[in-house]
Design an enzyme around this catalytic site. Sequence first.
Site, PDB file in Angstrom:
ATOM      1  N   SER A 171       0.805  -1.231   0.000  1.00 15.49           N
ATOM      2  CA  SER A 171       0.000   0.000   0.000  1.00 15.49           C
ATOM      3  C   SER A 171       0.835   1.277   0.000  1.00 15.49           C
ATOM      4  O   SER A 171       0.287   2.383   0.068  1.00 15.49           O
ATOM      5  CB  SER A 171      -0.925  -0.007   1.223  1.00 15.49           C
ATOM      6  OG  SER A 171      -0.195  -0.293   2.407  1.00 15.49           O
ATOM      7  N   GLU A 172       2.149   1.138  -0.092  1.00 11.81           N
ATOM      8  CA  GLU A 172       3.040   2.289   0.079  1.00 11.81           C
ATOM      9  C   GLU A 172       2.749   3.437  -0.881  1.00 11.81           C
ATOM     10  O   GLU A 172       2.723   4.605  -0.482  1.00 11.81           O
ATOM     11  CB  GLU A 172       4.507   1.848  -0.064  1.00 11.81           C
ATOM     12  CG  GLU A 172       5.053   1.030   1.099  1.00 11.81           C
ATOM     13  CD  GLU A 172       4.834  -0.462   0.932  1.00 11.81           C
ATOM     14  OE1 GLU A 172       5.470  -1.234   1.653  1.00 11.81           O
ATOM     15  OE2 GLU A 172       4.009  -0.859   0.064  1.00 11.81           O
TER      16      GLU A 172
END
Length: 250
Positions: free
Chosen positions: A125-126
């Site tokens: 999800s960075e």
Amino acid sequence: MEPLVRLTAEGGVATVTLDSPRNRNALSSRLVAELRETLTAVTADDSVRVVVLTGTGPVFCAGADLKEQRAGGAPPDVPGLLTLIWESPKPVVARLNGPARAGGLGLVTACDIAVGPDSATFAFSEVRLGVVPAMIAVTCLRRMEPRAAAEYFLTGEVFDARRAQEIGLLNRAVPPEELDATVAHYTGMLLRGAPEALAVAKRLPRMVPGASVAEDFARMAELSAERFASEEAQEGIAAFLEKRDPRWIP
């Protein structure tokens, strides 16, 4: 102050548990430090043959502790932690108790074997936070199918356990009620391996392929000869011929 990492050991298997459910076992500085300390201790303990890494609560690991990151200060030593797991001479089995996100997938891929419930979900999800999975890419890209890594690093899309198994993040995705039995199956098999042989076998996928087939055969022939001449090999062969368990089995 209650510990964020707990340790139990039985029959040669040390179970290391992330116990910070209030923040979904996020990789805070304190949790990372405690985890490194615990793993260092079990690596040095001759009575421990196999390590299981798991968590409490509904999530295995949510990745970085974002509240801590936003507050500033020195970041946790995630590279040191992942290196410790990756280079451990003892097999490390990830027993996912639930979903994993971002840095949590670094833990999963640093382990030698990973088993999770088929209900778990995963995501890098960075990029949706304006950052990138830089440090965990070191272990993730050594496990994952490259096209899949590009897809999920770029999109941040959530995917399921079946897909995680397909792309190399998990060895097995099983129904939750089969999780413990599957982990026990792996640890039981690992306990039958000789300690030094396991440490060497763990390195083989990283050593081969090398520069050329000829170089690989030369290096592996030398390694094979060393192992056949070792005390462990002599004991293992004798035990096989005498129809008994070798001395290293608990």
